[in-house]
Design an enzyme around this catalytic site. Structure first.
Site, PDB file in Angstrom:
ATOM      1  N   LYS A  97       0.863  -1.180   0.000  1.00 57.79           N
ATOM      2  CA  LYS A  97       0.000   0.000   0.000  1.00 57.79           C
ATOM      3  C   LYS A  97       0.895   1.224   0.000  1.00 57.79           C
ATOM      4  CE  LYS A  97      -3.613   2.312   2.610  1.00 57.79           C
ATOM      5  NZ  LYS A  97      -4.651   2.188   3.641  1.00 57.79           N
ATOM      6  N   LYS A 136      -2.176  -1.754  -3.862  1.00 56.92           N
ATOM      7  CA  LYS A 136      -3.050  -0.582  -3.817  1.00 56.92           C
ATOM      8  C   LYS A 136      -2.214   0.688  -3.916  1.00 56.92           C
ATOM      9  CE  LYS A 136      -6.002   1.744  -0.548  1.00 56.92           C
ATOM     10  NZ  LYS A 136      -6.354   1.880   0.832  1.00 56.92           N
TER      11      LYS A 136
HETATM   12  C1  PBG Z   1      -7.703   3.078   5.646  1.00 52.72           C
HETATM   13  C2  PBG Z   1      -7.917   3.006   4.189  1.00 52.72           C
HETATM   14  C3  PBG Z   1      -7.715   4.002   3.217  1.00 52.72           C
HETATM   15  C4  PBG Z   1      -8.179   3.456   2.014  1.00 52.72           C
HETATM   16  C5  PBG Z   1      -8.613   2.171   2.278  1.00 52.72           C
HETATM   17  N1  PBG Z   1      -8.425   1.908   3.631  1.00 52.72           N
HETATM   18  C6  PBG Z   1      -7.240   5.394   3.338  1.00 52.72           C
HETATM   19  C7  PBG Z   1      -5.855   5.719   3.676  1.00 52.72           C
HETATM   20  O1  PBG Z   1      -4.979   4.861   3.814  1.00 52.72           O
HETATM   21  O2  PBG Z   1      -5.637   6.911   3.865  1.00 52.72           O
HETATM   22  C8  PBG Z   1      -8.213   4.173   0.694  1.00 52.72           C
HETATM   23  C9  PBG Z   1      -9.263   3.704  -0.237  1.00 52.72           C
HETATM   24  C10 PBG Z   1      -9.549   4.614  -1.375  1.00 52.72           C
HETATM   25  O3  PBG Z   1      -8.891   5.657  -1.601  1.00 52.72           O
HETATM   26  O4  PBG Z   1     -10.474   4.268  -2.122  1.00 52.72           O
HETATM   27  N2  PBG Z   1      -6.396   3.090   6.053  1.00 52.72           N
END
Ligand code: PBG
Length: 325
Positions: free
Chosen positions: A194, A247
């Protein structure tokens, strides 16, 4: 002209193209994100994500029917609680909004695959994904809280828990906690790779989860790097993840391809909020053909090696796939 190899022969008609095509997108590949909020009679469009709404549990019931009727078989839950605190206690409260939504969903649609995003950021007053001490995001104390959140969601009916926090060691910690709680059949879909991405912007508005200070760069990955994606995936495999995730998706297809080549676990990619909002905004302006742009992008994710895709377009795609039959 003497040309022995004429690749155009394989493109001559739609039927030939269909005969030789390599990559398919199926409705069973799609995972649809939902945002649930406390309160009643709420169905509020998220300004940065036209077509995506906040639902209170009563209106969510109608939305669930729409999802079930669409043919989409998997949903991932995000909660927006009324109350936030330092340690994100809403994330592991059996009466938390996601826990309630899970129980409701499983009582009405037991076959729908329910995935619980596991993180603290929607539930903490400071908006970080872990416990904070003097401006530092602490790793190890956060693990206990994440595991508690995973167990409470599993006990409420989640088939899959999906930790998105990016703390070190959380998959192993969570696996042990789930097993000790008798949830050895609950799958872990790890947000293994991520990146600290600007593509999450619209989601943070949707989930009210932007960090109050600093950014997420001490835990989410640096998008200039690829090698550490392999390290992160390796650790999650060793720690017991069942499904890996990359992601965001569209700007990271090289990473999707690399992880798919190196690891044998099913791979998910998350086409995040910013990807949705970019496509949606251009479509609403009439600048692109929405269906074509979306289907091409999703098929590219499959071609790169993703088995499944989390996308805010899931219900539209399900409809478009049905129309083609
Ligand atoms: C929570 C989380 C996030 C997303 C999914 N789970 C936000 C982040 O990490 O700030 C992002 C999902 C999206 O942008 O569609 N940590």
């Amino acid at each position: 002209m003497e040309i022995i190899r004429r690749p155009r022969r394989l493109r001559g008609t739609q039927a030939i193209r269909d005969l030789v095509h390599e990559t398919d997108l199926h409705v069973s590949d799609l995972i649809y994100p939902v945002f649930v909020v406390e309160g009643e009679n709420i169905k509020e469009e998220i300004p940065s994500m036209p077509g995506i709404y906040h639902y209170s549990l009563d209106t969510f019931k109608d939305h669930l029917k729409e999802i079930a009727d669409s043919g989409v078989r998997s949903i991932i839950f995000f909660g927006v609680p009324d109350h936030k605190d330092d340690v994100g206690s809403g994330a592991y409260d059996m009466e938390g909004i996601v826990q309630k939504a899970l129980r409701l969903t499983k009582s009405l649609y037991p076959d729908l695959i329910c995935i619980a995003d596991i993180c603290l950021c929607e539930y903490t007053s400071h908006g970080h994904c872990g416990v904070v001490d003097h401006g530092k995001i602490l790793n190890d104390p956060t693990l206990t809280l994440l595991s508690k959140a995973a167990v409470s969601c599993a006990k409420s009916g989640a088939d899959i828990v999906a930790p998105s926090d990016m703390m070190d060691g959380r998959i192993g910690h969570m696996r042990r906690a789930l097993d000790e709680a008798g949830c050895e059949d609950t799958l872990i879909m790890a947000y293994s790779i991520k990146y600290a991405s600007a593509f999450y912007g619209p989601f943070r508005q949707a989930a009210d989860s932007a960090p109050a200070f600093g950014d997420r760069k001490t835990y989410q990955m640096d998008w200039r790097n690829k090698k550490e994606a392999l390290v992160e995936a390796m650790l999650d495999v060793e720690e017991g993840a069942d499904i890996l995730m990359v992601k965001p998706a569209l700007a990271y297809l090289d990473i999707v391809k690399t992880i798919s080549d190196h690891f044998n676990l099913p791979l998910c990619t998350y086409s995040v909020s910013g990807e949705y909002s970019l496509m949606k905004a251009a479509a609403l302006n009439g600048w692109v053909d929405e269906k074509s742009i979306v289907m091409e992008s999703m098929t590219a994710m499959k071609r790169a090696g993703a088995k499944m895709i989390i996308t805010y377009y899931a219900l539209d795609i399900a409809r478009w796939l049905k129309e083609e039959q």
